[in-house]
Design an enzyme around this catalytic site. Structure first.
Site, mmCIF file in Angstrom:
data_model
loop_
_atom_site.group_PDB
_atom_site.id
_atom_site.type_symbol
_atom_site.label_atom_id
_atom_site.label_comp_id
_atom_site.label_asym_id
_atom_site.label_seq_id
_atom_site.Cartn_x
_atom_site.Cartn_y
_atom_site.Cartn_z
ATOM 1 C CB CYS A 59 12.697 49.745 102.103
ATOM 2 S SG CYS A 59 11.801 47.980 101.918
ATOM 3 C CB SER A 60 13.343 54.835 100.378
ATOM 4 O OG SER A 60 14.137 54.133 99.509
#
Length: 169
Positions: A59-60
């Site tokens: 997600c990052s």
């Protein structure tokens, strides 16, 4: 619709919009605690990326990638939605120096349920990308089959290039 989470099949809450559908009504929360409704996203081409948890590696990476790409478009906005709290999102953005995208919290799961991208057994949003035109019509949809995989950035950005002006580098 099913996707997998670490190889285990999981069912999405509903049926996500397809190309030609209008965005459903939902309410999110921005970094200042303001409510952001579907109507507030209209007027510009919008790339909406839903992610399960901003504090995870994939997600990052995805959010940083879209943050970098956002600078290349004059008439498009990039929105990343997770069901993390506003505070968690603000902390992550501050730590990562992310400023070119709009992080919105779906802690109440309004978008998750309305767009059928919530994984009730997993307790988070699926990894998806939707591109909507200025009036809120879905023109591109990508639902990542395995939650822990990155999306196909090239396909998503190619679709965005068809409907938004890209600034030459």
């Amino acid at each position: 619709m099913q996707i997998t989470v670490s190889g285990k099949e999981e069912q999405l809450y509903g049926n996500p919009p397809v190309n030609g559908d209008k965005l459903p009504k939902f309410k999110l929360e921005d970094a200042n605690g303001n409510k952001v409704k579907t109507a507030d996203l209209l007027g510009k081409v919008t790339l909406i990326s839903t992610i399960p948890d901003i504090n995870t590696a994939v997600c990052s990476m995805e959010t940083r990638k879209f943050n970098q790409e956002a600078d290349h478009y004059t008439d498009a906005q990039f929105v990343v939605v997770s069901n993390n709290t506003v505070e968690q999102q603000k902390d992550w953005c501050a730590a990562e120096g992310v400023e070119n995208i709009r992080m919105l919290s779906d802690e109440q799961l309004s978008l998750g349920y309305a767009m059928g991208v919530y994984l009730p057994n997993f307790g988070a949003l699926a990894r998806t990308i939707f591109i909507v035109d200025k009036v809120g019509t879905v023109v591109y949809r990508q639902i990542v089959d395995e939650l822990h995989d990155e999306p196909d950035y090239a396909k998503a950005l190619a679709a965005l290039n068809k409907v938004a002006n890209r600034i030459d580098e």
